[in-house]
Scaffold this active site. Sequence first.
Site, PDB file in Angstrom:
ATOM      1  N   LYS A 295      -2.208  62.203  79.255  1.00 31.81           N
ATOM      2  CA  LYS A 295      -1.490  63.789  78.625  1.00 31.81           C
ATOM      3  C   LYS A 295      -1.886  65.637  79.558  1.00 31.81           C
ATOM      4  O   LYS A 295      -1.623  65.549  80.242  1.00 31.81           O
ATOM      5  CB  LYS A 295      -2.005  64.269  77.895  1.00 31.81           C
ATOM      6  N   SER A 296      -3.632  64.688  79.910  1.00 31.99           N
ATOM      7  CA  SER A 296      -3.866  65.864  80.933  1.00 31.99           C
ATOM      8  C   SER A 296      -3.774  65.952  82.137  1.00 31.99           C
ATOM      9  O   SER A 296      -3.774  67.394  82.835  1.00 31.99           O
ATOM     10  CB  SER A 296      -5.806  65.152  80.374  1.00 31.99           C
TER      11      SER A 296
ATOM     12  N   ARG B 214      -1.387  68.573  83.833  1.00 26.64           N
ATOM     13  CA  ARG B 214      -1.162  69.707  84.788  1.00 26.64           C
ATOM     14  C   ARG B 214      -1.066  69.620  86.166  1.00 26.64           C
ATOM     15  O   ARG B 214       0.056  70.694  86.576  1.00 26.64           O
ATOM     16  CB  ARG B 214      -3.006  68.641  85.263  1.00 26.64           C
TER      17      ARG B 214
ATOM     18  N   GLY C 180      -3.255  72.481  73.473  1.00 23.71           N
ATOM     19  CA  GLY C 180      -4.054  73.420  73.862  1.00 23.71           C
ATOM     20  C   GLY C 180      -3.484  73.887  75.335  1.00 23.71           C
ATOM     21  O   GLY C 180      -3.581  74.896  75.994  1.00 23.71           O
TER      22      GLY C 180
ATOM     23  N   ARG D 239      -6.368  79.341  67.022  1.00 22.98           N
ATOM     24  CA  ARG D 239      -7.484  78.365  68.605  1.00 22.98           C
ATOM     25  C   ARG D 239      -7.376  79.584  69.060  1.00 22.98           C
ATOM     26  O   ARG D 239      -6.920  80.155  69.227  1.00 22.98           O
ATOM     27  CB  ARG D 239      -6.883  77.173  68.594  1.00 22.98           C
TER      28      ARG D 239
ATOM     29  N   GLU E 168     -13.239  64.967  72.978  1.00 21.01           N
ATOM     30  CA  GLU E 168     -12.645  64.741  72.279  1.00 21.01           C
ATOM     31  C   GLU E 168     -12.194  63.329  71.697  1.00 21.01           C
ATOM     32  O   GLU E 168     -11.892  62.550  71.492  1.00 21.01           O
ATOM     33  CB  GLU E 168     -10.776  64.819  73.407  1.00 21.01           C
TER      34      GLU E 168
ATOM     35  N   ARG F 277     -12.878  69.284  63.877  1.00 16.93           N
ATOM     36  CA  ARG F 277     -13.031  67.851  63.418  1.00 16.93           C
ATOM     37  C   ARG F 277     -14.117  67.688  63.166  1.00 16.93           C
ATOM     38  O   ARG F 277     -14.182  66.643  62.695  1.00 16.93           O
ATOM     39  CB  ARG F 277     -12.577  67.485  64.889  1.00 16.93           C
TER      40      ARG F 277
ATOM     41  N   ARG G 293      -6.600  62.341  66.717  1.00 21.62           N
ATOM     42  CA  ARG G 293      -6.983  61.512  67.362  1.00 21.62           C
ATOM     43  C   ARG G 293      -7.680  61.162  65.853  1.00 21.62           C
ATOM     44  O   ARG G 293      -8.585  60.420  65.754  1.00 21.62           O
ATOM     45  CB  ARG G 293      -8.298  62.712  67.821  1.00 21.62           C
TER      46      ARG G 293
ATOM     47  N   LYS H 111       1.994  63.407  69.449  1.00 15.16           N
ATOM     48  CA  LYS H 111       1.392  64.345  69.827  1.00 15.16           C
ATOM     49  C   LYS H 111       1.163  64.007  71.521  1.00 15.16           C
ATOM     50  O   LYS H 111       1.155  64.481  72.559  1.00 15.16           O
ATOM     51  CB  LYS H 111       0.049  64.995  68.964  1.00 15.16           C
TER      52      LYS H 111
END
Length: 446
Positions: free
Chosen positions: A30-31, A35, A112, A140, A334, A365, A406, A431
């Site tokens: 995902k990251s 990006r 995020g 957030r 994470e 979390r 998570r 997600k």
Amino acid sequence: MTAHAAPPALWPAPYATGAVDATVQVPGSKSVTNRALVLASLAAEPGWLRRPLRSRDTLLMAAALRAMGVGIEETVSSSSAAAAGAADSGEAWRVIPAGLHGPATVDVGNAGTVMRFLPPVATLADGPIRFDGDPRCYERPLHGVIGALRALGARIDDDGRGALPMTVFGGGALDGGPVEIDASSSSQFVSALLLSGPRFNQGVQVRHVGSAVPSMPHIRMTVDMLRHAGAQVDTPESGGEPDVWRVTPGALLGLDLTVEPDLSNAQPFLAAALVTGGRVLIPDWPAHTTQPGDRLREIFTEMGGSCRLTDQGLEFTGSGRVHGIDADLSEVGELTPGIAAVAALADSPSVLRGVAHLRLHETDRLAALTREINGLGGEVAETEDGLRISPRTLRGGTFHTYDDHRMATAGAVLGLAVKDVDIENVATTAKTLPDFPALWTGMLGN
């Protein structure tokens, strides 16, 4: 009579009756995908993303960029996907940059990367861009991005909240230049400014002021991807000032990028091998990567497993015993939910440190892990910056997720060793990890 939404269904977490032995094809990062979508949208020429992740967060990013005028064409080669054994293996996204424009509305969901990476992009649009999303996104932190963009000349209406919802009034360009920012609550504040920095008239120089920045590997990932796209970036690691990142203005190249597997999403499957004393192979694990999930090799080995990187991927094997750990997870926060779940099944106590910022993630979390593991009979206590976990004999029960992917996968890990664990709203894993329940039951041969 007022209608109420039905509560999310409970998913009986599969209980492992023996050691797992499986190959699990983990979807793309995902990251990296999000990006790459931003960089490709700001480039001077079209680009390709190969094997991108299709999940809620990445589809929200793609939809937001399309709303601002970017062309994103999705293609799938079913034959190559079948040959690779994964539904997304043959997929490619063609990204065609265009003049960014409004008016447009962006749904950030609870992502995020979307809520933080796209406001700087919106300053380059011609017209207003409104940002909104799930109720949790209002809680957030976004003040770092908002304050920095205002200091760089952007006009933003957030009604003084420092959070969503808000409107960015794009002027087609942004002067940019030097700016100070407190990124101690999220490394994404820094990445957000760097990703759009090449398109600012003066580039951008981001100086962090405050306590340590968490999740530094994610900033290194941003820098690495910017350089891959042709940007000139100066960093503390490359001889620059401490806590200062500088991006020179200039055109970005069109990307042709194959997205790595999401190593953080490999965590529950590696944990399954550790907890059951089995073996799991994750194909295509990169030999060199900026992904924080690569730390799992070290952490889970210390907790009792062993691993080897082969031409096929990462092979991880459990020893049949799980040990507690004392670990600073500030760079890999994470991973904390999955590590906490394994620690609750260990033969000795664990201390997880350096993750106070997790109170500001998809949910708090630290509080959620404490409540849910203790609800199954565990002994978890919050500390100022993490968790102290003393293993206890656990019992079945409902494990709540708080709409946090998570948390859901952490509950599934516990369910391997504890009978009758029911995961509330396992669908939240979409997600970042589509089809998690099918991958999980497939790993177990169910």
